[in-house]
Design a protein around this motif. Structure first.
Motif, PDB file in Angstrom:
ATOM      1  N   SER A   1      -6.910   1.198   3.518  1.00  0.00           N
ATOM      2  CA  SER A   1      -6.932   0.180   3.806  1.00  0.00           C
ATOM      3  C   SER A   1      -8.404  -0.659   4.260  1.00  0.00           C
ATOM      4  O   SER A   1      -8.841  -1.523   4.090  1.00  0.00           O
ATOM      5  CB  SER A   1      -6.294  -0.830   4.461  1.00  0.00           C
ATOM      6  OG  SER A   1      -5.862  -0.078   5.834  1.00  0.00           O
TER       7      SER A   1
ATOM      8  N   ALA B   1      -3.133   5.027   1.283  1.00  0.00           N
ATOM      9  CA  ALA B   1      -4.146   4.387   0.946  1.00  0.00           C
ATOM     10  C   ALA B   1      -5.090   4.157   2.652  1.00  0.00           C
ATOM     11  O   ALA B   1      -4.680   4.131   3.286  1.00  0.00           O
ATOM     12  CB  ALA B   1      -3.485   3.121   0.739  1.00  0.00           C
TER      13      ALA B   1
ATOM     14  N   LEU C   1       1.220  -0.885   0.364  1.00  0.00           N
ATOM     15  CA  LEU C   1      -0.460   0.023   0.024  1.00  0.00           C
ATOM     16  C   LEU C   1       1.147   1.675   0.031  1.00  0.00           C
ATOM     17  O   LEU C   1       2.645   1.156   0.482  1.00  0.00           O
ATOM     18  CB  LEU C   1      -0.852   0.299   1.499  1.00  0.00           C
ATOM     19  CG  LEU C   1      -1.861  -1.176   1.171  1.00  0.00           C
ATOM     20  CD1 LEU C   1      -2.335  -0.868   2.847  1.00  0.00           C
ATOM     21  CD2 LEU C   1      -3.188  -0.671   0.018  1.00  0.00           C
TER      22      LEU C   1
END
Length: 219
Positions: free
Chosen positions: A95, A93, A89
């Motif tokens: 997540s 990002a 990532l």
């Protein structure tokens, strides 16, 4: 009486020999019959060989990852492993909006979104540029900045992506040695017919393509 006893002994020995011969013959036939041990061993070998083969699936990983692209991963892996194959990532990002434990499937697209704060910051930056263009007092300054940018960009010459060497491809903005090598490898498997074909190269997404579009030529 002795003759009769000898005769009985002879018959007993003869029957014993026949029984032993019959048992040996039956054992040999069992080894060659369709249901015998040789067929069983072949079946076991085939099952073992098939189990040893690792099945893979092809997925596309895009969005907020370091190296977006198409990857072949084990069919039993999960989304987090596919993202790891794409370099992991990025810093922005999000997540939390991706199910990392979901199992992958063939043809699946895994898109990692960016964080809302990063998107808002990018939106504010674009609005500031538009407002600066509408403000008459800053129009001249913006024009001079664009002129300066044009001058800097003119230093980057157009590169023919179907014939350029690895070192020549590195003249493109944002293209390093590793990415230039991947461009050549992708080109060897099929020439580029347009700038959009660069999306086939692992590590080149839409954002990077937008930066390269003005500096590439398809020959």
């Amino acid at each position: 009486m002795q003759a009769k006893a000898k005769k009985l002994i002879f018959i007993a020995v003869l029957l014993t020999g026949c029984i032993i011969t019959s048992l040996i013959s039956t054992n040999d036939k069992a080894k060659t019959l369709p249901g015998g041990s040789s067929l069983l061993q072949s079946a076991q070998s085939a099952v073992t060989s098939k189990a040893a083969q690792v099945k893979t699936v092809r997925v596309q990983v895009s969005g907020a990852v370091l190296e977006p692209g198409i990857y072949d991963v084990p069919a039993s892996c999960r989304v987090e492993e596919a993202i790891a194959a794409a370099g992991g990532l990025t810093e922005n990002a999000d997540s939390e909006r991706v199910n990392l434990v979901r199992k992958v499937r063939d043809g699946m697209q895994i898109r990692v979104p960016v964080q809302k704060a990063a998107r808002k910051s990018s939106t504010r930056g674009r609005k500031s540029q538009v407002n600066a263009g509408l403000d008459g007092s800053t129009t001249k300054k913006s024009g001079s900045n664009r002129a300066g940018a044009g001058k800097n960009n003119s230093a980057v010459q157009s590169v023919r992506i179907n014939s350029a060497s690895v070192s020549e491809l590195q003249q493109l903005p944002g293209i390093g040695p590793a990415l230039a090598q991947r461009i050549v490898e992708t080109r060897n498997s099929g020439r580029f017919s347009s700038a959009e074909d660069l999306l086939r190269v692992p590590g080149i997404g839409k954002a990077k393509l937008a930066k390269l579009r003005d500096y590439v030529e398809v020959d």
